[in-house]
Design a protein around this motif. Structure first.
Motif, short mmCIF file in Angstrom:
data_model
loop_
_atom_site.label_atom_id
_atom_site.label_comp_id
_atom_site.label_asym_id
_atom_site.label_seq_id
_atom_site.Cartn_x
_atom_site.Cartn_y
_atom_site.Cartn_z
N UNK A 339 0.81 -1.22 0.00
CA UNK A 339 0.00 0.00 0.00
C UNK A 339 0.84 1.27 0.00
N UNK A 340 2.13 1.16 0.41
CA UNK A 340 2.98 2.36 0.44
C UNK A 340 4.30 2.20 -0.32
N UNK A 341 4.54 1.02 -0.90
CA UNK A 341 5.81 0.80 -1.61
C UNK A 341 5.86 1.61 -2.90
N UNK A 342 7.07 1.79 -3.44
CA UNK A 342 7.24 2.35 -4.77
C UNK A 342 6.97 1.21 -5.75
N UNK A 343 5.86 1.32 -6.48
CA UNK A 343 5.49 0.21 -7.36
C UNK A 343 6.05 0.36 -8.78
N UNK A 344 6.97 1.32 -8.98
CA UNK A 344 7.60 1.48 -10.30
C UNK A 344 9.11 1.69 -10.15
N UNK A 345 9.82 0.78 -9.45
CA UNK A 345 11.27 0.93 -9.31
C UNK A 345 11.97 0.57 -10.61
N UNK A 346 13.26 0.84 -10.66
CA UNK A 346 14.06 0.48 -11.84
C UNK A 346 14.44 -0.99 -11.72
N UNK A 347 13.90 -1.82 -12.61
CA UNK A 347 14.18 -3.27 -12.63
C UNK A 347 14.86 -3.59 -13.95
N UNK A 348 16.04 -4.23 -13.89
CA UNK A 348 16.81 -4.51 -15.10
C UNK A 348 17.24 -5.97 -15.13
N UNK A 349 17.47 -6.48 -16.34
CA UNK A 349 17.96 -7.85 -16.50
C UNK A 349 19.45 -7.91 -16.19
N UNK A 350 19.90 -9.04 -15.67
CA UNK A 350 21.28 -9.20 -15.24
C UNK A 350 22.30 -8.99 -16.36
N UNK A 367 14.21 12.73 -6.62
CA UNK A 367 13.72 12.02 -5.43
C UNK A 367 14.10 10.53 -5.46
N UNK A 368 14.29 9.97 -6.68
CA UNK A 368 14.59 8.55 -6.80
C UNK A 368 16.02 8.27 -7.24
N UNK A 369 16.81 9.31 -7.38
CA UNK A 369 18.14 9.17 -7.97
C UNK A 369 18.99 8.12 -7.28
N UNK A 370 18.90 8.02 -5.95
CA UNK A 370 19.77 7.10 -5.20
C UNK A 370 19.05 5.83 -4.76
N UNK A 371 17.90 5.56 -5.34
CA UNK A 371 17.19 4.31 -5.04
C UNK A 371 17.99 3.12 -5.57
N UNK A 372 17.83 1.98 -4.91
CA UNK A 372 18.47 0.75 -5.37
C UNK A 372 17.96 0.37 -6.76
N UNK A 373 18.84 -0.22 -7.56
CA UNK A 373 18.45 -0.79 -8.85
C UNK A 373 18.23 -2.29 -8.63
N UNK A 374 17.06 -2.80 -9.02
CA UNK A 374 16.71 -4.19 -8.80
C UNK A 374 17.14 -5.01 -10.02
N UNK A 375 17.82 -6.14 -9.78
CA UNK A 375 18.39 -6.96 -10.85
C UNK A 375 17.68 -8.31 -10.88
N UNK A 376 17.28 -8.72 -12.09
CA UNK A 376 16.55 -9.98 -12.25
C UNK A 376 17.23 -10.89 -13.25
N UNK A 377 16.86 -12.16 -13.17
CA UNK A 377 17.28 -13.15 -14.17
C UNK A 377 16.02 -13.90 -14.59
N UNK A 378 15.64 -13.73 -15.85
CA UNK A 378 14.40 -14.32 -16.37
C UNK A 378 13.21 -13.94 -15.50
N UNK A 379 13.20 -12.69 -15.05
CA UNK A 379 12.08 -12.17 -14.29
C UNK A 379 12.13 -12.42 -12.79
N UNK A 380 13.07 -13.25 -12.34
CA UNK A 380 13.20 -13.56 -10.91
C UNK A 380 14.31 -12.72 -10.28
N UNK A 381 14.12 -12.33 -9.03
CA UNK A 381 15.09 -11.48 -8.34
C UNK A 381 16.41 -12.19 -8.11
N UNK A 382 17.53 -11.49 -8.43
CA UNK A 382 18.85 -12.02 -8.10
C UNK A 382 19.61 -11.11 -7.14
N UNK A 383 19.16 -9.86 -6.97
CA UNK A 383 19.84 -8.95 -6.07
C UNK A 383 19.58 -7.50 -6.45
#
Length: 580
Positions: A339-350, A367-383
């Protein structure tokens, strides 16, 4: 009733009943083959004379009803949107003349977006050229208002006319769509290839992404991927549809095989920077997340997932900002984190290039410049990766490259060349080595001066890299041995074609260095006169395709013999040998 009045009656009925609809054509990444977004294309009622968008919009323009039709088309595009996640973009067409329409009121599109669960960051306004832009200062002012809200801008049909180039210079778009006229048969048309190469170069300098339109053949897709174009659109990849499109595995494979990857033998994919990150299911209560962040002061944030796929991000600072205030704890404490998360973070393929991720990350709002970048492999989270880690990685690689690179050309020097050769030998996979040497370079240097000589060396470095980009594979390597000697290491299936392309490019451009001067003969290194038209290029192609181990010494000896053979021949030439 006349044909004209009948058409007007049909058109007015379409507007009244809002009976147009949208189909969506996929735009695909030429880095990993994923669907980057969709262009919304309006269609009139099936069976109507206005089913074709061209007929419908041309009629609306003649009737002075273009604004009302485009407004309806935008609303229908958003209403029927088939975006599968918040990282995908929706490209919506806007004709340039609508920008000046007094009814084009800011805020109307935003209302519709909110109604259907989208946000400005999902939308790209694609400026089409039904008529050229007349007042750039006003257009810039209008578009800047939309940019501040989070929308992005694309210029359509680049290369189809002079006005599109002016629009690029004046409006500085986020995307340039290369017109189909430049894409059709680009694999057989060198002029088109060179024009698109130029687009790639200046797009890199301006941090603009390129989208090639109208791709209908696999050879066109391969060529554009090798040239470094960012995204692709066309019937080959997917026809306009009312449903999400899956890219064919064969096309994804072509993109993976031919994609352009920067750097040689260095860490340049974002997956190499992935570090573990705390994960919460989207239905975790906020109090549990707060408890974790209070106990783990070093945690800058957490990734929110649904069945191992990331759907949001919760950064520490933003989390506690939302919980400040007199009633915040009581209001939020037992709600779920989605209900309060950022639902549009930067998600990129490994496998995405680090520099490309850096550009995407640093173009976010402050406001989002220093947010973590989310890394996926075939759509699944890797880090995840922090902005600091990304920028440090780029800096370290550049420093290492600069330390051992040739100072004149910037190409990797002998240390990196040996590393690359040893790596290829240890991989025990087929590869090819091209040694390049300029003939009569000393004569050229003596006659035209060292400054012109340096320019010819730089030119040779450029044509080697350009030939690799066009005829090589993504992980191919070009190095500068020293002086007028170069090396290319390639895994291409057509090494002779690569050599032919190097010679063609060299011979085509070297004449410009003579500035019209003429001579009867040149002199070799011993000072002996030799009848020649000028500097030529000798190539030694060593084909390493055997299963048994080979050594650097074997490669070197074979190349030396081929070089001697090539230099005994007049004109630019290559000789090859398989050392197995």
């Amino acid at each position: 009733m006349s044909v004209q009045s009948d058409s007007l009656s049909q058109f007015q009925e379409i507007i009244k009943q809002q009976s147009i609809y949208s189909v969506y054509q996929p735009i695909v990444s030429l880095q990993d083959g994923s669907v980057f977004g969709y262009e919304a294309l309006a269609r009139g009622p099936k069976g109507s004379i206005f089913h074709s968008p061209l007929e419908m919009f041309e009629f609306a323009e003649k009737q002075g009803e273009l604004y009302i039709l485009e407004k309806l088309a935008r609303e229908k595009a958003i209403q029927g949107s088939i975006l599968e996640h918040h990282q995908q973009l929706l490209f919506i067409n806007i004709s340039s003349q609508v920008l000046y329409d007094p009814q084009f009121v800011p805020g109307k599109t935003l209302e519709v977006l909110h109604q259907y669960g989208l946000r400005p960051s999902n939308v790209v306004f694609e400026i089409t050229e039904r008529s050229s832009i007349e007042d750039f200062s006003l257009a810039k002012k209008i578009l800047e208002h939309y940019r501040k809200q989070g929308y992005r801008i694309a210029i359509d049909d680049a290369g189809a006319g002079y006005s599109s180039l002016q629009a690029i210079a004046e409006l500085q778009p986020d995307f340039i769509k290369i017109d189909r006229s430049l894409i059709e048969s680009i694999h057989t048309n060198k002029v088109k290839e060179y024009i698109v190469e130029t687009f790639v170069t200046f797009a890199q300098k301006l941090n603009i992404s390129l989208i090639a339109e109208g791709i209908e053949h696999a050879d066109e897709l391969i060529k554009l991927t090798r040239l470094g174009v960012h995204y692709a659109q066309g019937y080959l990849i997917g026809r306009p549809s009312e449903r999400p499109v899956q890219v064919e595995e064969s096309h994804r494979t072509l993109i993976w095989q031919h994609r352009k990857v920067e750097g040689s033998g260095m860490t340049w994919t974002i997956g190499d920077l992935a570090t573990p990150v705390k994960v919460f299911d989207k239905k975790t209560v906020i109090s549990e997340v707060a408890d974790y962040l209070k106990k783990n002061q070093e945690a800058v944030g957490a990734v929110i997932v649904s069945e191992d796929s990331p759907v949001g991000l919760m950064m520490r600072d933003r989390f506690f900002q939302q919980l400040t205030g007199q009633y915040a704890f009581s209001l939020f404490w037992n709600r779920t984190i989605d209900s309060i998360m950022d639902d549009a973070p930067l998600i990129v393929d490994e496998y995405m290039a680090v520099e490309q991720v850096s550009q995407m990350a640093t173009s976010r709002s402050i406001q989002r410049l220093y947010d973590l970048v989310i890394i996926t492999s075939k759509g699944k989270l890797v880090g995840s990766a922090s902005i600091r880690a990304i920028l440090e990685s780029i800096t370290n690689v550049r420093m290492e490259s600069a330390r051992v690179a040739n100072p004149l050309t910037g190409l990797p020097g002998n240390l990196q060349i040996n590393r690359e050769l040893n790596k290829r030998i240890l991989e025990n996979k087929p590869f090819h080595v091209v040694y390049a040497d300029l003939d009569y370079f000393k004569w050229f240097n003596d006659r035209f001066g060292f400054q012109r000589g340096d320019q010819l060396i730089q030119y040779t470095a450029d044509i080697m890299q350009q030939a690799i980009a066009v005829c090589g594979t993504p992980h191919d390597f070009v190095g500068h041995v020293g002086g007028d000697d170069f090396i290319a290491i390639s895994a291409t299936s057509f090494p002779e074609l690569l050599c032919q392309e190097m010679i063609r490019r060299f011979d085509q451009g070297v004449q410009l260095f003579y500035e019209g001067e003429e001579w009867d003969y040149v002199r070799d290194r011993a000072g002996n006169p030799v009848k020649s038209e000028g500097v030529t290029l000798s190539l030694s192609l060593v084909v390493c395709s055997c299963d048994t181990p080979i050594s650097l010494e074997q490669i070197s000896q074979c190349a030396a013999l081929l070089k001697k053979k090539a230099k005994a021949h007049q004109g630019s030439i290559y000789y090859f040998q398989n050392i197995c």
